[in-house]
Design a protein around this motif. Structure first.
Motif, mmCIF file in Angstrom:
data_model
loop_
_atom_site.group_PDB
_atom_site.id
_atom_site.type_symbol
_atom_site.label_atom_id
_atom_site.label_comp_id
_atom_site.label_asym_id
_atom_site.label_seq_id
_atom_site.Cartn_x
_atom_site.Cartn_y
_atom_site.Cartn_z
ATOM 1 N N GLY A 32 -24.663 8.064 -11.826
ATOM 2 C CA GLY A 32 -24.210 8.396 -13.172
ATOM 3 C C GLY A 32 -25.270 8.206 -14.231
ATOM 4 N N GLU A 33 -26.301 7.421 -13.915
ATOM 5 C CA GLU A 33 -27.374 7.193 -14.882
ATOM 6 C C GLU A 33 -28.370 8.356 -14.874
ATOM 7 N N LYS A 34 -29.103 8.456 -15.965
ATOM 8 C CA LYS A 34 -30.136 9.476 -16.070
ATOM 9 C C LYS A 34 -31.461 8.911 -15.571
ATOM 10 N N LEU A 35 -32.180 9.723 -14.794
ATOM 11 C CA LEU A 35 -33.510 9.312 -14.362
ATOM 12 C C LEU A 35 -34.432 9.168 -15.574
ATOM 13 N N LEU A 64 -28.567 14.570 -4.317
ATOM 14 C CA LEU A 64 -28.566 13.215 -4.871
ATOM 15 C C LEU A 64 -28.661 13.197 -6.392
ATOM 16 N N VAL A 65 -29.287 14.210 -6.972
ATOM 17 C CA VAL A 65 -29.408 14.279 -8.429
ATOM 18 C C VAL A 65 -29.032 15.675 -8.908
ATOM 19 N N VAL A 71 -30.825 18.163 -21.237
ATOM 20 C CA VAL A 71 -30.189 16.838 -21.244
ATOM 21 C C VAL A 71 -30.973 15.864 -20.370
ATOM 22 N N GLY A 72 -31.256 16.256 -19.121
ATOM 23 C CA GLY A 72 -31.990 15.376 -18.218
ATOM 24 C C GLY A 72 -31.472 15.476 -16.793
ATOM 25 N N ILE A 76 -26.225 11.555 -8.922
ATOM 26 C CA ILE A 76 -24.831 11.907 -8.647
ATOM 27 C C ILE A 76 -24.336 11.412 -7.296
ATOM 28 N N ASP A 77 -25.227 10.900 -6.431
ATOM 29 C CA ASP A 77 -24.777 10.426 -5.126
ATOM 30 C C ASP A 77 -25.718 9.359 -4.598
ATOM 31 N N MET A 78 -25.225 8.630 -3.585
ATOM 32 C CA MET A 78 -25.996 7.564 -2.952
ATOM 33 C C MET A 78 -26.693 8.119 -1.718
#
Length: 247
Positions: A32-35, A64-65, A71-72, A76-78
């Motif tokens: 959920g965080e932004k790289l 995964l992202v 936005v960036g 989204i996944d592990m």
């Protein structure tokens, strides 16, 4: 936030993908965080921005992202564990062996069809070599038939042309082959010989379909073999426990 590490002798983008994936597993970067921006990752990790972009593209391809324009890039996944945990210590009961056979059905049926479609003459010869070794094992080398059985299936995976199929089969190794469980399940040598005759016939059918380059026949032959293996193992163990429960 992200500290640099010395580079390993691998392709730089692969190194960065592995590193970022580990940060996600460790919770340094959370779902959920932004790289961080490309320039920040490049500076902290010691890579060029082009390498960072390539790594992010690979993470996107792996699901995964996700990059949102203007936005960036968001996690989204592990990532999956680095090692597939299907070792001998995790496959100890009859139920677990049967579950592994179900996994093989879902994997190898289409693998056989792909091998029939894509195999080369050299790959077909390799499959045939394993088939012959399975039928004529060296009595001085215990376990050689099991190894040949595994090689038969592994070489079909290689002939499919899909390296991931081959990698998964190679990782699973000879624990794919239920022959050791069958050998211990059968009480009489006659039952064991009947079992081996059936297995050889099923392998011949798989090989024949691949040789003829018939994907549908290969798919059907592999399904029949693996489904029969599952049922033989289940019934043999039930008969060993109690002959009144055998089907």
């Amino acid at each position: 936030m992200i500290e640099g590490h010395p580079q390993q002798p691998k392709r730089r983008a692969e190194i960065l993908v592995a590193r970022l994936s580990q940060y996600i597993r460790d919770g340094v970067l959370k779902r959920g965080e932004k790289l961080p921006p490309e320039v920040e990752i490049a500076s902290n990790e010691g890579f060029s921005r082009s390498v960072v972009r390539e790594a992010i593209l690979r993470l996107q391809a792996a699901g995964l992202v996700e990059t949102r324009r203007s936005v960036g890039t968001f996690i989204i996944d592990m990532p999956p564990p680095q090692e597939l945990r299907l070792g001998p210590e995790s496959i100890t009961t009859l139920e677990e062996v049967l579950h592994l056979l179900e996994l093989r059905i879902s994997l190898e049926v289409d693998t056989a069809a792909m091998a029939a479609r894509n195999r080369t003459d050299g790959e077909l010869a390799d499959i045939q070599q394993a088939l012959q070794a399975m039928k004529e094992p060296d009595p001085r080398k215990p376990g050689i038939a099991i190894h040949a059985d595994f090689q038969f299936h592994l070489r079909i995976a290689r002939a499919s042309g899909n390296r991931y199929m081959f990698d998964i089969m190679k990782h699973l190794g000879t624990k794919l082959i239920p022959r050791t469980q069958m050998n211990s399940a059968y009480v009489s040598n006659e039952d064991r010989l009947t079992y081996l005759e059936q297995v050889h016939h099923e392998h011949d059918s798989i090989f024949g379909a691949i040789a003829m380059q018939s994907p549908e026949s290969a798919r059907a032959a592999m399904y029949l073999h693996l489904n029969n293996s599952r049922e033989r193992l289940r019934r043999a163990h039930m008969a060993k426990l109690s002959p009144y429960h055998a089907e």
